[in-house]
Write a protein that holds these residues in place. Structure first.
Motif, PDB file in Angstrom:
ATOM      1  N   ILE A 118       0.828  -1.205   0.000  1.00  0.00           N
ATOM      2  CA  ILE A 118       0.000   0.000   0.000  1.00  0.00           C
ATOM      3  C   ILE A 118       0.864   1.258   0.000  1.00  0.00           C
ATOM      4  O   ILE A 118       2.042   1.222   0.337  1.00  0.00           O
ATOM      5  CB  ILE A 118      -0.954   0.034   1.212  1.00  0.00           C
ATOM      6  CG1 ILE A 118      -0.173   0.244   2.516  1.00  0.00           C
ATOM      7  CG2 ILE A 118      -1.799  -1.233   1.278  1.00  0.00           C
ATOM      8  CD1 ILE A 118      -1.000   0.760   3.673  1.00  0.00           C
ATOM      9  N   SER A 119       0.239   2.352  -0.406  1.00  0.00           N
ATOM     10  CA  SER A 119       0.841   3.687  -0.283  1.00  0.00           C
ATOM     11  C   SER A 119       2.156   3.806  -1.044  1.00  0.00           C
ATOM     12  O   SER A 119       3.144   4.351  -0.539  1.00  0.00           O
ATOM     13  CB  SER A 119       1.027   4.051   1.194  1.00  0.00           C
ATOM     14  OG  SER A 119      -0.215   4.034   1.874  1.00  0.00           O
ATOM     15  N   CYS A 120       2.156   3.294  -2.277  1.00  0.00           N
ATOM     16  CA  CYS A 120       3.317   3.441  -3.154  1.00  0.00           C
ATOM     17  C   CYS A 120       3.136   4.682  -4.025  1.00  0.00           C
ATOM     18  O   CYS A 120       2.059   4.951  -4.518  1.00  0.00           O
ATOM     19  CB  CYS A 120       3.459   2.232  -4.062  1.00  0.00           C
ATOM     20  SG  CYS A 120       4.007   0.748  -3.249  1.00  0.00           S
ATOM     21  N   GLY A 121       4.194   5.369  -4.259  1.00  0.00           N
ATOM     22  CA  GLY A 121       4.189   6.570  -5.075  1.00  0.00           C
ATOM     23  C   GLY A 121       5.377   7.389  -4.649  1.00  0.00           C
ATOM     24  O   GLY A 121       6.412   6.850  -4.258  1.00  0.00           O
ATOM     25  N   TRP A 122       5.226   8.711  -4.682  1.00  0.00           N
ATOM     26  CA  TRP A 122       6.361   9.513  -4.211  1.00  0.00           C
ATOM     27  C   TRP A 122       6.100  10.118  -2.845  1.00  0.00           C
ATOM     28  O   TRP A 122       7.038  10.328  -2.089  1.00  0.00           O
ATOM     29  CB  TRP A 122       6.795  10.532  -5.254  1.00  0.00           C
ATOM     30  CG  TRP A 122       5.761  11.481  -5.762  1.00  0.00           C
ATOM     31  CD1 TRP A 122       4.868  11.278  -6.774  1.00  0.00           C
ATOM     32  CD2 TRP A 122       5.550  12.820  -5.315  1.00  0.00           C
ATOM     33  NE1 TRP A 122       4.109  12.400  -6.962  1.00  0.00           N
ATOM     34  CE2 TRP A 122       4.516  13.362  -6.101  1.00  0.00           C
ATOM     35  CE3 TRP A 122       6.146  13.624  -4.337  1.00  0.00           C
ATOM     36  CZ2 TRP A 122       4.043  14.666  -5.923  1.00  0.00           C
ATOM     37  CZ3 TRP A 122       5.689  14.919  -4.163  1.00  0.00           C
ATOM     38  CH2 TRP A 122       4.646  15.423  -4.955  1.00  0.00           C
ATOM     39  N   ASP A 123       4.851  10.361  -2.478  1.00  0.00           N
ATOM     40  CA  ASP A 123       4.558  10.687  -1.088  1.00  0.00           C
ATOM     41  C   ASP A 123       3.087  10.394  -0.815  1.00  0.00           C
ATOM     42  O   ASP A 123       2.223  11.149  -1.283  1.00  0.00           O
ATOM     43  CB  ASP A 123       4.872  12.139  -0.764  1.00  0.00           C
ATOM     44  CG  ASP A 123       4.953  12.384   0.740  1.00  0.00           C
ATOM     45  OD1 ASP A 123       4.912  11.383   1.489  1.00  0.00           O
ATOM     46  OD2 ASP A 123       5.087  13.541   1.169  1.00  0.00           O
ATOM     47  N   LEU A 129      10.576   6.956   2.350  1.00  0.00           N
ATOM     48  CA  LEU A 129      11.874   6.302   2.500  1.00  0.00           C
ATOM     49  C   LEU A 129      12.952   7.291   2.894  1.00  0.00           C
ATOM     50  O   LEU A 129      13.789   7.019   3.761  1.00  0.00           O
ATOM     51  CB  LEU A 129      12.270   5.618   1.188  1.00  0.00           C
ATOM     52  CG  LEU A 129      11.540   4.334   0.835  1.00  0.00           C
ATOM     53  CD1 LEU A 129      11.928   3.894  -0.574  1.00  0.00           C
ATOM     54  CD2 LEU A 129      11.876   3.233   1.840  1.00  0.00           C
ATOM     55  N   ASN A 130      12.936   8.455   2.250  1.00  0.00           N
ATOM     56  CA  ASN A 130      13.980   9.432   2.544  1.00  0.00           C
ATOM     57  C   ASN A 130      13.829  10.042   3.931  1.00  0.00           C
ATOM     58  O   ASN A 130      14.819  10.372   4.575  1.00  0.00           O
ATOM     59  CB  ASN A 130      14.005  10.496   1.443  1.00  0.00           C
ATOM     60  CG  ASN A 130      14.692   9.974   0.205  1.00  0.00           C
ATOM     61  OD1 ASN A 130      15.904  10.019   0.095  1.00  0.00           O
ATOM     62  ND2 ASN A 130      13.911   9.450  -0.728  1.00  0.00           N
ATOM     63  N   ALA A 135      16.366  10.158   9.216  1.00  0.00           N
ATOM     64  CA  ALA A 135      16.180  10.076  10.664  1.00  0.00           C
ATOM     65  C   ALA A 135      17.006   8.952  11.270  1.00  0.00           C
ATOM     66  O   ALA A 135      17.401   9.023  12.442  1.00  0.00           O
ATOM     67  CB  ALA A 135      14.703   9.886  10.988  1.00  0.00           C
ATOM     68  N   SER A 136      17.277   7.908  10.493  1.00  0.00           N
ATOM     69  CA  SER A 136      18.083   6.799  10.984  1.00  0.00           C
ATOM     70  C   SER A 136      19.565   7.165  11.025  1.00  0.00           C
ATOM     71  O   SER A 136      20.291   6.780  11.938  1.00  0.00           O
ATOM     72  CB  SER A 136      17.881   5.567  10.094  1.00  0.00           C
ATOM     73  OG  SER A 136      16.525   5.175  10.075  1.00  0.00           O
ATOM     74  N   VAL A 137      20.012   7.932  10.031  1.00  0.00           N
ATOM     75  CA  VAL A 137      21.423   8.334   9.962  1.00  0.00           C
ATOM     76  C   VAL A 137      21.733   9.428  10.972  1.00  0.00           C
ATOM     77  O   VAL A 137      22.796   9.422  11.616  1.00  0.00           O
ATOM     78  CB  VAL A 137      21.756   8.802   8.526  1.00  0.00           C
ATOM     79  CG1 VAL A 137      23.149   9.420   8.465  1.00  0.00           C
ATOM     80  CG2 VAL A 137      21.650   7.636   7.553  1.00  0.00           C
ATOM     81  N   THR A 302       3.676 -13.117   2.658  1.00  0.00           N
ATOM     82  CA  THR A 302       2.271 -12.722   2.525  1.00  0.00           C
ATOM     83  C   THR A 302       1.988 -11.514   3.412  1.00  0.00           C
ATOM     84  O   THR A 302       2.798 -11.144   4.261  1.00  0.00           O
ATOM     85  CB  THR A 302       1.312 -13.865   2.940  1.00  0.00           C
ATOM     86  OG1 THR A 302       1.474 -14.137   4.337  1.00  0.00           O
ATOM     87  CG2 THR A 302       1.594 -15.135   2.145  1.00  0.00           C
ATOM     88  N   GLY A 303       0.822 -10.923   3.227  1.00  0.00           N
ATOM     89  CA  GLY A 303       0.380  -9.826   4.081  1.00  0.00           C
ATOM     90  C   GLY A 303       0.643  -8.466   3.476  1.00  0.00           C
ATOM     91  O   GLY A 303       1.176  -8.333   2.380  1.00  0.00           O
ATOM     92  N   ALA A 304       0.232  -7.432   4.209  1.00  0.00           N
ATOM     93  CA  ALA A 304       0.416  -6.055   3.755  1.00  0.00           C
ATOM     94  C   ALA A 304       1.848  -5.611   3.981  1.00  0.00           C
ATOM     95  O   ALA A 304       2.503  -6.001   4.952  1.00  0.00           O
ATOM     96  CB  ALA A 304      -0.546  -5.123   4.481  1.00  0.00           C
ATOM     97  N   LYS A 305       2.325  -4.767   3.073  1.00  0.00           N
ATOM     98  CA  LYS A 305       3.663  -4.205   3.154  1.00  0.00           C
ATOM     99  C   LYS A 305       3.597  -2.732   2.782  1.00  0.00           C
ATOM    100  O   LYS A 305       2.679  -2.277   2.104  1.00  0.00           O
ATOM    101  CB  LYS A 305       4.628  -4.906   2.188  1.00  0.00           C
ATOM    102  CG  LYS A 305       4.638  -6.427   2.272  1.00  0.00           C
ATOM    103  CD  LYS A 305       5.234  -6.941   3.567  1.00  0.00           C
ATOM    104  CE  LYS A 305       5.195  -8.476   3.606  1.00  0.00           C
ATOM    105  NZ  LYS A 305       5.686  -9.007   4.904  1.00  0.00           N
ATOM    106  N   THR A 306       4.611  -1.991   3.226  1.00  0.00           N
ATOM    107  CA  THR A 306       4.816  -0.629   2.740  1.00  0.00           C
ATOM    108  C   THR A 306       6.216  -0.554   2.157  1.00  0.00           C
ATOM    109  O   THR A 306       6.988  -1.526   2.207  1.00  0.00           O
ATOM    110  CB  THR A 306       4.674   0.414   3.863  1.00  0.00           C
ATOM    111  OG1 THR A 306       5.811   0.327   4.742  1.00  0.00           O
ATOM    112  CG2 THR A 306       3.388   0.220   4.654  1.00  0.00           C
TER     113      THR A 306
END
Length: 328
Positions: A118-123, A129-130, A135-137, A302-306
């Motif tokens: 779900i929720s694929c696109g640019w935002d 992702l960015n 925030a991780s770095v 299986t299942g939902a992913k982002t």
């Protein structure tokens, strides 16, 4: 073997997906599925057109169904429904409702042994992702997202669903002063209203109550209520002449620091997009993630992913060896 793709919905986004699929050598377009009479739908690539009611009969002919509906009413119903039959992808972009949508798709996809991204696109999508990478770095920093200037398909669709509206375009416009402060690393505290304005162009039916339409737009939760919104009523001719394109773009900007005490250094990370065609770019993102959905399901997932759950290598048609040799 080619990945067999079905497209549900043939508006701007469906056409964008069609163009993306047709340049992917590892994919084939099985057909376009529409709620309209197939005889009235002309498909640019000449692919077969089916009525949506025929989808249950196609479960052995489609590897991934890319669902190109609107987030306001279509996707909350369609994505869980068809996750019971197919691996599915959507571009659900009502950020506040993503947790509920994820849970619904997850239950359906796990029950059927399928993947639902779900929720694929640019935002949401590439921008998400960015935000996570930055925030991780640089933990403890501050992120800002600016959209536009450009046409938001989801917001435009939400306006078109208002009674009395024939057509609509909604432009999201960053506030220049806010954008400059963020790029300078000043980390301002900005409300939603201080970051963007929304400008709407609406073609209304003859005799429609324009005051009611405007009020429904500016008070719409999750879309317009938190922004300074301007509504302009124009003719269909003006819409065609001045607002037929679908450009968009924006930036994710993150400010963080390293070091302590007197040895603190500030770092600004920015990821930007400038898109001539919002639906064609979004369609290309959906298509790349369709490849990942197929591969993950073939591996037994299986299942939902982002986008957060999917390794970048799964998006590429290249082999791991090619990716490491040329992109790492």
């Amino acid at each position: 073997m080619s990945i067999r793709i079905g497209i549900l919905g043939y508006g701007n986004l469906g056409r964008g997906v069609e163009k993306a699929v047709n340049v992917c050598e590892d994919m084939e377009l099985v057909g376009v599925f529409s709620r309209r009479d197939p005889a009235t739908v002309t498909v640019d690539s000449g692919a077969a057109v089916y009525h949506v009611d025929s989808l249950p009969e196609m479960t052995d002919k489609i590897d991934v169904l890319i669902i190109c509906g609107g987030s306001a009413t279509d996707l909350p119903e369609m994505t869980p429904k068809y996750a019971e039959m197919f691996n599915v992808i959507d571009s659900f972009d009502t950020h506040a409702n993503i947790p509920v949508h994820f849970a619904n798709v997850d239950a359906a996809a796990k029950a059927s042994g399928k993947i639902g991204i779900i929720s694929c696109g640019w935002d949401p999508g590439m921008f998400s992702l960015n935000r996570l990478y930055a925030a991780s770095v640089l933990p403890g920093g501050k992120d800002y997202t600016f959209w536009g200037k450009g046409v938001s398909q989801g917001h435009s669709d939400a306006i078109r669903r208002i009674d009395g509206v024939i057509d609509a375009r909604q432009y999201t416009v960053p506030v220049p002063e806010a954008l400059e402060q963020v790029r300078e690393g000043k980390n301002p505290e900005l409300t939603t209203r201080q970051k963007h304005t929304r400008v709407c162009y609406v073609v209304a039916e003859d005799g429609a109550d324009r005051a009611r339409i405007e009020q429904e737009i500016v008070t719409m939760p999750n879309y317009f209520a938190d922004y300074d919104t301007t509504v302009n009523f124009i003719s269909a001719e003006e819409m065609k002449a001045e607002h037929s394109g679908l450009p968009h773009g924006g930036s994710v900007i993150y400010s963080g620091t390293t070091g302590t005490g007197e040895n603190v250094n500030t770092h600004v990370i920015e990821y930007s997009l400038k898109l001539d065609s919002n639906p064609e770019f979004t369609g290309s993102v959906l298509t790349a993630y369709a490849r990942a959905a197929y591969r993950m399901n073939q591996a037994g997932d299986t299942g939902a992913k982002t986008v957060f759950d999917i390794a970048p290598a799964l998006l590429s048609p290249l082999s791991g060896e090619e990716i490491r040799a040329h992109m790492l």
